[in-house]
Design a protein around this motif. Sequence first.
Motif, PDB file in Angstrom:
ATOM      1  N   SER A 237       0.763  -1.550   0.482  1.00  0.00           N
ATOM      2  CA  SER A 237       0.139   0.050  -0.064  1.00  0.00           C
ATOM      3  C   SER A 237       1.250   1.339  -0.228  1.00  0.00           C
ATOM      4  CB  SER A 237      -0.968   0.049   1.435  1.00  0.00           C
ATOM      5  OG  SER A 237      -1.702  -1.092   1.145  1.00  0.00           O
ATOM      6  N   VAL A 238       0.911   1.797  -1.117  1.00  0.00           N
ATOM      7  CA  VAL A 238       1.900   2.411  -1.021  1.00  0.00           C
ATOM      8  C   VAL A 238       1.502   4.405  -0.409  1.00  0.00           C
ATOM      9  CG1 VAL A 238       3.108   4.299  -2.897  1.00  0.00           C
ATOM     10  CG2 VAL A 238       2.616   2.323  -4.030  1.00  0.00           C
ATOM     11  N   LEU A 239       0.453   4.903  -0.837  1.00  0.00           N
ATOM     12  CA  LEU A 239       0.206   5.627   0.194  1.00  0.00           C
ATOM     13  C   LEU A 239      -0.597   5.235   1.654  1.00  0.00           C
ATOM     14  CD1 LEU A 239      -1.974   7.417  -2.774  1.00  0.00           C
ATOM     15  CD2 LEU A 239       0.342   7.624  -2.384  1.00  0.00           C
ATOM     16  N   THR A 240      -0.574   4.807   1.662  1.00  0.00           N
ATOM     17  CA  THR A 240      -1.497   4.600   3.425  1.00  0.00           C
ATOM     18  C   THR A 240      -0.608   3.590   4.244  1.00  0.00           C
ATOM     19  OG1 THR A 240      -2.486   1.912   2.567  1.00  0.00           O
ATOM     20  CG2 THR A 240      -3.585   4.813   2.094  1.00  0.00           C
ATOM     21  N   LEU A 241      -0.380   2.118   4.376  1.00  0.00           N
ATOM     22  CA  LEU A 241       0.077   1.524   4.983  1.00  0.00           C
ATOM     23  C   LEU A 241       1.358   1.076   5.009  1.00  0.00           C
ATOM     24  CD1 LEU A 241      -2.185  -1.997   5.063  1.00  0.00           C
ATOM     25  CD2 LEU A 241      -2.094  -0.353   6.933  1.00  0.00           C
ATOM     26  N   HIS A 242       2.008   1.161   4.157  1.00  0.00           N
ATOM     27  CA  HIS A 242       3.676   0.965   4.153  1.00  0.00           C
ATOM     28  C   HIS A 242       3.991   2.077   3.663  1.00  0.00           C
ATOM     29  CE1 HIS A 242       2.067  -2.784   2.898  1.00  0.00           C
ATOM     30  NE2 HIS A 242       2.228  -3.073   4.179  1.00  0.00           N
ATOM     31  N   LEU A 243       3.653   3.755   3.964  1.00  0.00           N
ATOM     32  CA  LEU A 243       4.544   5.138   2.989  1.00  0.00           C
ATOM     33  C   LEU A 243       4.835   5.248   4.607  1.00  0.00           C
ATOM     34  CD1 LEU A 243       2.595   8.382   2.025  1.00  0.00           C
ATOM     35  CD2 LEU A 243       3.216   8.072   3.900  1.00  0.00           C
ATOM     36  N   VAL A 244       6.409   5.402   4.394  1.00  0.00           N
ATOM     37  CA  VAL A 244       7.302   5.937   5.641  1.00  0.00           C
ATOM     38  C   VAL A 244       7.307   7.196   6.123  1.00  0.00           C
ATOM     39  CG1 VAL A 244       9.610   5.771   6.115  1.00  0.00           C
ATOM     40  CG2 VAL A 244       8.866   4.305   4.477  1.00  0.00           C
ATOM     41  N   ASP A 246       7.678   9.430   8.202  1.00  0.00           N
ATOM     42  CA  ASP A 246       8.939  10.299   8.806  1.00  0.00           C
ATOM     43  C   ASP A 246       9.668  10.292   7.694  1.00  0.00           C
ATOM     44  OD1 ASP A 246       9.999   8.380   9.257  1.00  0.00           O
ATOM     45  OD2 ASP A 246       9.731   7.855  10.730  1.00  0.00           O
ATOM     46  N   ASP A 247      10.101   9.960   7.318  1.00  0.00           N
ATOM     47  CA  ASP A 247      10.539  10.729   5.845  1.00  0.00           C
ATOM     48  C   ASP A 247      10.264  11.364   4.597  1.00  0.00           C
ATOM     49  OD1 ASP A 247      13.004  11.411   4.230  1.00  0.00           O
ATOM     50  OD2 ASP A 247      12.936   8.571   4.192  1.00  0.00           O
ATOM     51  N   PRO A 248      10.212  12.925   4.579  1.00  0.00           N
ATOM     52  CA  PRO A 248       9.224  13.483   3.463  1.00  0.00           C
ATOM     53  C   PRO A 248      10.537  13.568   2.720  1.00  0.00           C
ATOM     54  CG  PRO A 248       9.596  14.864   6.307  1.00  0.00           C
ATOM     55  CD  PRO A 248      10.256  14.085   5.921  1.00  0.00           C
ATOM     56  N   GLU A 249      11.942  12.580   2.758  1.00  0.00           N
ATOM     57  CA  GLU A 249      12.442  13.327   1.349  1.00  0.00           C
ATOM     58  C   GLU A 249      12.369  11.273   0.821  1.00  0.00           C
ATOM     59  OE1 GLU A 249      13.275  15.765  -0.002  1.00  0.00           O
ATOM     60  OE2 GLU A 249      12.208  16.678   1.489  1.00  0.00           O
ATOM     61  N   GLY A 250      11.785  10.645   1.630  1.00  0.00           N
ATOM     62  CA  GLY A 250      12.064   9.366   0.718  1.00  0.00           C
ATOM     63  C   GLY A 250      11.022   9.240  -0.436  1.00  0.00           C
ATOM     64  N   PRO A 251      11.095   8.189  -0.944  1.00  0.00           N
ATOM     65  CA  PRO A 251      10.545   7.099  -1.630  1.00  0.00           C
ATOM     66  C   PRO A 251       8.614   7.778  -1.845  1.00  0.00           C
ATOM     67  CG  PRO A 251      12.248   6.550  -1.974  1.00  0.00           C
ATOM     68  CD  PRO A 251      12.427   7.004  -0.361  1.00  0.00           C
ATOM     69  N   THR A 252       8.512   7.198  -0.654  1.00  0.00           N
ATOM     70  CA  THR A 252       6.951   7.222  -0.509  1.00  0.00           C
ATOM     71  C   THR A 252       5.828   8.555  -0.214  1.00  0.00           C
ATOM     72  OG1 THR A 252       7.245   6.340   1.895  1.00  0.00           O
ATOM     73  CG2 THR A 252       7.519   5.079   0.160  1.00  0.00           C
ATOM     74  N   ARG A 253       6.546   9.048   0.682  1.00  0.00           N
ATOM     75  CA  ARG A 253       6.740  10.699   0.665  1.00  0.00           C
ATOM     76  C   ARG A 253       6.959  11.225  -0.436  1.00  0.00           C
ATOM     77  NH1 ARG A 253       5.787  13.118   5.979  1.00  0.00           N
ATOM     78  NH2 ARG A 253       4.790  14.308   4.641  1.00  0.00           N
TER      79      ARG A 253
END
Length: 269
Positions: A237-244, A246-253
């Motif tokens: 789940s890209v936008l929900t369960l598996h979004l990181v 606390d890392d605004p510069e990470g790939p999911t954010r």
Amino acid sequence: MAYLEALNGYERFDYTDPKGRWTRPVWRRGAGPAVIIIHEMPGLHPLVIRFADRVAAAGMTVFLPSLFGDPGRPVSGAYAMREMLTAICIRREFNVWSADKSSPIVDWLRALAAKVHGECGGRGVGAVGMCFTGNFALAMMTEPSVVAPVLSQPSMPIPAGSPVRSAGLGVAPAEVACARRRFDTEDLSMIGLRFHGDPFVPDARFETFRREFGDRFEAIEIDAKDSLPDSRMAAHSVLTLHLVDDDPEGPTRKAEARVIAFFKERTEA
């Protein structure tokens, strides 16, 4: 019910499609052009609502229909299994296995899109489907008000080892043709998101999107190692369960930010 506390700050209404087939609750928040956020399995859980909060904060009106599950209830393994089995075995408004046919409930979503566009204005409506509902946003393109489809980990039809289903979009050929035509004549596009190696979203499915839509299909594919670790399931789940978160510069954010920017651009928020 305590679960509904997760939707504090949202206004609820019940919507029945013009043909009177289905009535579903919808939660609304924000101001500006409309974005319909279609939840994943097992229901309208708090992390879907978190994403909706961010879309609303960016200057759009979010609409959260509840199609199955208990609104506001957190995800658990047993809850997800129950809802999946119910959808597969009982609910007739969803097509789980067909590679070239959309779900009947998409008609209800198209009607909702027309309604909220009339209320909220802007160029049109954004729509995102997730997992079980991932392909719904593409099928909704036969409704002229839908101008910004996003497919987050589109998991239907269930691959289950079938090459045909693995490459299938779960969308009718006429709906694909309509989307392709609108992308060209109205200068529109779509976004698809997934984690590499997700068994529910095979490589073959994204290859079909690329073949059908060319450069109108923007693929955001993220390495599974960049997902939030989850002992219950692989990265999905890209936008929900598996979004990181606390890392605004990470790939999911960054993927989340791109989707929100896409909605703003296309709806002219």
